[in-house]
Design an enzyme around this catalytic site. Sequence first.
Site, PDB file in Angstrom:
ATOM      1  N   ARG A 129      16.182  25.891   3.710  1.00 34.41           N
ATOM      2  CA  ARG A 129      17.565  25.845   3.172  1.00 34.41           C
ATOM      3  C   ARG A 129      18.586  26.531   4.081  1.00 34.41           C
ATOM      4  NH1 ARG A 129      14.865  26.717  -1.774  1.00 34.41           N
ATOM      5  NH2 ARG A 129      14.714  24.748  -2.910  1.00 34.41           N
ATOM      6  N   LYS A 151      29.698  20.679  13.172  1.00 39.04           N
ATOM      7  CA  LYS A 151      29.137  19.363  12.828  1.00 39.04           C
ATOM      8  C   LYS A 151      27.761  19.258  13.473  1.00 39.04           C
ATOM      9  CE  LYS A 151      33.154  16.338  12.405  1.00 39.04           C
ATOM     10  NZ  LYS A 151      33.832  15.201  13.039  1.00 39.04           N
ATOM     11  N   GLU A 193      36.896  14.988  27.161  1.00 35.84           N
ATOM     12  CA  GLU A 193      37.077  15.702  25.888  1.00 35.84           C
ATOM     13  C   GLU A 193      38.036  16.885  26.078  1.00 35.84           C
ATOM     14  OE1 GLU A 193      36.188  14.881  22.891  1.00 35.84           O
ATOM     15  OE2 GLU A 193      34.414  13.594  23.037  1.00 35.84           O
ATOM     16  N   LYS A 244      40.338  23.810  19.121  1.00 36.31           N
ATOM     17  CA  LYS A 244      39.418  23.219  18.145  1.00 36.31           C
ATOM     18  C   LYS A 244      39.195  24.189  16.984  1.00 36.31           C
ATOM     19  CE  LYS A 244      35.268  20.694  17.178  1.00 36.31           C
ATOM     20  NZ  LYS A 244      34.163  19.877  17.598  1.00 36.31           N
ATOM     21  N   GLU A 254      36.776  18.021   7.552  1.00 34.94           N
ATOM     22  CA  GLU A 254      37.442  16.795   8.013  1.00 34.94           C
ATOM     23  C   GLU A 254      38.023  15.952   6.874  1.00 34.94           C
ATOM     24  OE1 GLU A 254      35.727  14.905  11.586  1.00 34.94           O
ATOM     25  OE2 GLU A 254      36.232  13.012  10.640  1.00 34.94           O
ATOM     26  N   ARG A 258      41.473  17.728  10.729  1.00 33.03           N
ATOM     27  CA  ARG A 258      40.393  17.671  11.721  1.00 33.03           C
ATOM     28  C   ARG A 258      40.255  16.278  12.336  1.00 33.03           C
ATOM     29  NH1 ARG A 258      34.468  20.653  11.645  1.00 33.03           N
ATOM     30  NH2 ARG A 258      33.794  19.809  13.641  1.00 33.03           N
ATOM     31  N   ASN A 262      39.588  13.290  16.638  1.00 31.13           N
ATOM     32  CA  ASN A 262      39.005  11.989  16.963  1.00 31.13           C
ATOM     33  C   ASN A 262      39.981  11.087  17.711  1.00 31.13           C
ATOM     34  OD1 ASN A 262      36.478  12.493  15.784  1.00 31.13           O
ATOM     35  ND2 ASN A 262      37.346  12.151  13.756  1.00 31.13           N
ATOM     36  N   HIS A 265      38.757   8.080  19.532  1.00 33.18           N
ATOM     37  CA  HIS A 265      37.353   7.880  19.171  1.00 33.18           C
ATOM     38  C   HIS A 265      37.093   6.590  18.394  1.00 33.18           C
ATOM     39  CE1 HIS A 265      36.954  11.898  20.664  1.00 33.18           C
ATOM     40  NE2 HIS A 265      35.693  12.019  20.288  1.00 33.18           N
ATOM     41  N   HIS A 269      34.050   4.724  19.794  1.00 32.55           N
ATOM     42  CA  HIS A 269      32.823   4.442  19.043  1.00 32.55           C
ATOM     43  C   HIS A 269      32.555   2.946  18.978  1.00 32.55           C
ATOM     44  CE1 HIS A 269      33.033   8.567  16.828  1.00 32.55           C
ATOM     45  NE2 HIS A 269      32.448   8.649  18.003  1.00 32.55           N
ATOM     46  N   HIS A 282      29.296   9.185  26.261  1.00 36.04           N
ATOM     47  CA  HIS A 282      30.252   9.326  25.161  1.00 36.04           C
ATOM     48  C   HIS A 282      31.662   9.675  25.667  1.00 36.04           C
ATOM     49  CE1 HIS A 282      31.886  10.196  21.269  1.00 36.04           C
ATOM     50  NE2 HIS A 282      32.150  11.457  21.609  1.00 36.04           N
TER      51      HIS A 282
END
Length: 382
Positions: A129, A151, A193, A244, A254, A258, A262, A265, A269, A282
């Site tokens: 956990r 994330k 980035e 960030k 998000e 947030r 992206n 992105h 993506h 990426h």
Amino acid sequence: MCAISVKKMLKVELKTHRHRYPFYAGRGLLSLSGHILSRHLPPRSLLVVSDEVVSRLYAEEFLRGLREQGFQPFLYTVKEGEGSKSLANAARLYNAALEAGLDRNSAVTALGGGVAGDLAGFVASTYLRGVPFVQVPTTLLAMVDSSVGGKVAVNHPLGKNLIGTFYQPSLILADLKTLETLPRREYISGLAELLKYGIIRDVKLFTRLEQFLPKHLEEVKSPVGSFASSDNMLKYITRAVMIKGEVVFRDEKESGERRILNFGHTFAHALEAASDFQYYLHGEAVAVGMAMAARLSHLLGLLDARSTERITGLIKRFHVPPPPSGLKVEEVMRAFYYDKKKQGEHPVFILARELGDPFVYKDPPAHLVTAVLEAYLHKGIL
Ligand code: NAD
Ligand code: GLY
């Protein structure tokens, strides 16, 4: 007691509403891993997750530093590459942790790029956990993006990062010396980035990068060498992490702000997915996606011609690979509908009104999106 003798180590304090953790950046921090970790975690057993390339280069130094201060590290190495971010590997890591007798007083550490970080973080957040997690990013992309903000995820056959959690690390330790062995493409992927933060939040950073990058990009070799661990880079990395961190503080999960992280992105993506994740790194896809987001913002009458040109002009200097031959506009358009950021059936884009002023734009006219994609896919226009 031991005096830590690094010439320059910068620290950024990061926080969310429930957690507070430091990001340390400097040159030569790996060998001081035990000293730095023990400021935040008493010595304990650690599962260290790395990939084969990074492990060969850096595990010995890192583990030695840990052992010197009484930590008991267990190294688990996965194959390098996106394929390692899988539930199957997470299961293998749970087995390794159980076999090593790791309990709730233990911790999990990622030593590597975003792949090791996302996988190890996912395991840390679910094992017993949740046990403390330490990020030791070794790519530029991981230093400025994936190690920060909590994330963590593994991939699912239906899409990237679909199985994950938000789980903040106890600390992040970024040794810029490790960047020196990065292949050029990986480094440039991280620079994309880094540039993103200039575009979305810091015109001064953008302007500095505009002055710094063109010559830097022409000169940089593979592996990158000392270029990547310069004082300038240290400043840019910590500035990116601050930006960030501020965004994540205001919107950890998000639900709003947030999403500006992206920028570029949605296009990125979709391009990655439509090319089966085999063609772009990426950050390369993000570089292309940011140029497209700037062009779309311009076509919508939002971003002026000069700012559009500044963004796309700089991205051209990255010399990312040309569009994959044979990739069709419709294939990329289809991929928008599998994007995690879509709302209902509507793809969502992060666009810009001006440098430093991004916003969320839902479902722009399809003919404009098509125009941007056609210009890129048919004529290579960024
Ligand atoms: P990566 O972890 O695959 O590393 C890239 C390559 O560089 C690998 O082959 C690796 O072995 C090698 N490498 C790493 N460090 C090295 C070094 N110091 N010297 C030489 N080689 C080195 O890729 P990445 O670009 O770091 O991360 C990409 C991953 O990050 C993707 O899975 C992406 O989904 C994820 N990501 C996550 C977030 C987040 O917020 N969690 C954000 C962005 C990206
Ligand atoms: N990489 C985007 C984010 O962390 O939200």
